[in-house]
Design a protein around this motif. Structure first.
Motif, PDB file in Angstrom:
ATOM      1  N   GLY A  57      86.534  26.800 -64.753  1.00 38.35           N
ATOM      2  CA  GLY A  57      87.177  26.349 -65.986  1.00 38.35           C
ATOM      3  C   GLY A  57      88.066  25.148 -65.760  1.00 38.35           C
ATOM      4  N   ALA A  58      88.875  25.205 -64.696  1.00 38.73           N
ATOM      5  CA  ALA A  58      89.768  24.090 -64.394  1.00 38.73           C
ATOM      6  C   ALA A  58      88.978  22.844 -64.011  1.00 38.73           C
ATOM      7  N   VAL A  59      87.922  23.012 -63.230  1.00 33.62           N
ATOM      8  CA  VAL A  59      87.116  21.870 -62.798  1.00 33.62           C
ATOM      9  C   VAL A  59      86.367  21.267 -63.985  1.00 33.62           C
ATOM     10  N   TYR A  60      85.924  22.116 -64.896  1.00 33.66           N
ATOM     11  CA  TYR A  60      85.266  21.631 -66.118  1.00 33.66           C
ATOM     12  C   TYR A  60      86.199  20.683 -66.874  1.00 33.66           C
ATOM     13  N   GLU A  61      87.459  21.081 -67.034  1.00 36.03           N
ATOM     14  CA  GLU A  61      88.420  20.245 -67.757  1.00 36.03           C
ATOM     15  C   GLU A  61      88.709  18.957 -66.995  1.00 36.03           C
ATOM     16  N   MET A  62      88.722  19.032 -65.663  1.00 38.25           N
ATOM     17  CA  MET A  62      88.916  17.818 -64.867  1.00 38.25           C
ATOM     18  C   MET A  62      87.766  16.837 -65.089  1.00 38.25           C
ATOM     19  N   CYS A  63      86.556  17.362 -65.193  1.00 39.15           N
ATOM     20  CA  CYS A  63      85.401  16.505 -65.458  1.00 39.15           C
ATOM     21  C   CYS A  63      85.516  15.837 -66.825  1.00 39.15           C
ATOM     22  N   ARG A  64      85.936  16.606 -67.818  1.00 40.12           N
ATOM     23  CA  ARG A  64      86.093  16.046 -69.164  1.00 40.12           C
ATOM     24  C   ARG A  64      87.138  14.931 -69.157  1.00 40.12           C
ATOM     25  N   GLN A  65      88.228  15.162 -68.419  1.00 42.03           N
ATOM     26  CA  GLN A  65      89.281  14.155 -68.354  1.00 42.03           C
ATOM     27  C   GLN A  65      88.794  12.905 -67.631  1.00 42.03           C
ATOM     28  N   ALA A  66      88.042  13.090 -66.552  1.00 39.41           N
ATOM     29  CA  ALA A  66      87.522  11.945 -65.808  1.00 39.41           C
ATOM     30  C   ALA A  66      86.570  11.115 -66.654  1.00 39.41           C
ATOM     31  N   LEU A  67      85.790  11.787 -67.493  1.00 31.16           N
ATOM     32  CA  LEU A  67      84.913  11.057 -68.397  1.00 31.16           C
ATOM     33  C   LEU A  67      85.715  10.254 -69.411  1.00 31.16           C
ATOM     34  N   ALA A  68      86.849  10.803 -69.827  1.00 34.62           N
ATOM     35  CA  ALA A  68      87.660  10.132 -70.846  1.00 34.62           C
ATOM     36  C   ALA A  68      88.399   8.925 -70.292  1.00 34.62           C
ATOM     37  N   ASP A  69      88.977   9.058 -69.070  1.00 33.53           N
ATOM     38  CA  ASP A  69      89.812   7.958 -68.560  1.00 33.53           C
ATOM     39  C   ASP A  69      89.129   7.123 -67.477  1.00 33.53           C
TER      40      ASP A  69
END
Length: 382
Positions: A57-69
């Motif tokens: 779950g935490a890594v999923y959110e990190m991926c989403r953030q990396a895609l955004a920034d």
């Protein structure tokens, strides 16, 4: 990321933006090894795994953030929070530690062409090694180098040319051994300058499992072999039994005398040979040749009486005791197996134990490690 190359290759070919989280280092007991990856596309679809569920779950959110920034990030996960008594936070309940690198792969990413080439090669069963800088001077972070199986280099790190040459040589050695892991070098390629840590992932064609003997046990073993990721061949000299209809899951079905086929087919240090023919006229010439090959595993079916008789015949054929010591016979682990499916599971369990260095004993009540860091070396024929 190469462990999910098939899915990511489809994403890259379709023009999708995505972020990839890759395990770059492991300490202690951890569910996945370096190279394990989880990827998330711009629509939120996820494939792969970095921890078997503990920190997904935490890594999923990190991926989403990396895609955004558009920024890569390196994060460490472990079970060392004294306030998290229940182990319900974003950590590993198994007690180990993993370092996870998250990298966005967007249309404008400078390393996308190299990553796409690596994914295409791995997805199509070609040998490649992918090297990425995961720690070091900021100007080098994100550098990517691809080495084909024929030694051709693509991309680079954008720093000192000697660094590219040094890491390419390391990548060639990793690829030759089928390894994934990290190496360190100086930013100039030597052991001087700021330290650089590079993750090298290897992708090789599937290892071969050759099953000799077109019997019902072979049919069950083919299915298990495919499940484990082997390229499976069934070989028998009897055409009436050696048919595609009987072995629909096999990659190849070959009608030939087993020893003749083995003499002319390619094997390597990852190949496993399962002899289920249970007939001296097939077994002896086949095993005489098989035990002289530097393969990962040679097993033969039969009772203990059959095994003793087979050993005597092989000695008479000139096979040394040192080579005979490599033979797994009777084949498989002691699971009390009776049916073909149970026997196939027993054989597969022994193959995995031999590959990973396991003892084949029950983990319940044991004090041995669950995961073995270094697979055993393949025995060299005497």
């Amino acid at each position: 990321m190469l462990d999910i190359a098939e899915e990511l290759n489809a994403w890259a070919a379709g023009g999708r933006d995505f972020a990839v989280a890759t395990v770059v280092a492991v300490s202690g007991s951890a569910p996945r090894l370096p190279g394990a990856a989880l990827a998330v596309d711009a629509g939120g679809t996820a494939v792969g795994s970095v921890s078997g569920g503990c920190v997904e779950g935490a890594v999923y959110e990190m991926c989403r953030q990396a895609l955004a920034d558009g920024r890569p990030v390196l994060e460490r996960f472990g079970y060392d929070d004294p306030d998290d008594q229940d182990g319900l936070g974003a950590g590993l309940t198994c007690g180990g530690t993993i370092d996870v690198l998250v990298v966005p792969v967007r249309a404008q990413s400078p390393d996308r062409p190299v990553l796409a080439a690596a994914l295409a090669a791995a997805a199509n069963g070609r040998a490649v090694a992918l090297a990425r800088i995961v720690a070091g001077p900021p100007a080098l972070l994100g550098g990517t180098l691809l080495l084909d199986g024929d030694g051709t280099r693509h991309g680079g790190f954008g720093g000192h040319p000697e660094l590219d040459r040094t890491i390419a040589a390391e990548a060639a050695a990793f690829l030759d051994a089928g390894r994934t892991g990290t190496v360190e070098a100086g930013e100039s390629g030597a052991r001087c300058g700021a330290p650089v840590t590079v993750l090298i992932e290897s992708a090789l064609p599937p290892p071969r499992m050759i099953v000799f003997g077109a019997v019902d046990f072979a049919a069950a073993l083919v299915g298990v072999g495919k499940f484990l990721g082997f390229h499976v061949t069934v070989c028998d000299a009897r055409p009436v039994f050696t048919t595609r209809d009987r072995f629909p899951e096999a990659d190849e079905v070959v009608v030939d005398w087993p020893h003749r086929y083995l003499e002319r087919t390619a094997t390597d240090a990852r190949t496993v040979l399962c002899v289920l023919t249970h007939d001296p006229k097939f077994d002896v010439p086949l095993l005489r040749h098989a035990l002289g090959l530097p393969v990962a595993y040679v097993g033969a079916m039969g009772s203990r009486r059959t095994h003793l008789d087979r050993l005597e015949r092989l000695r008479e054929a000139g096979v040394t005791d040192r080579r005979l010591a490599r033979l797994r016979s009777p084949i498989g682990l002691d699971l009390g197996a009776r049916t073909p499916e149970e026997t196939a599971l027993s054989i597969a369990a022994e193959i995995v134990a031999a590959r990973r260095g396991g003892g084949g004993t029950s983990l319940t009540g044991a004090h041995t490690p669950i995961h073995h860091d270094i697979p055993p070396r393949v025995a060299s024929p005497a």
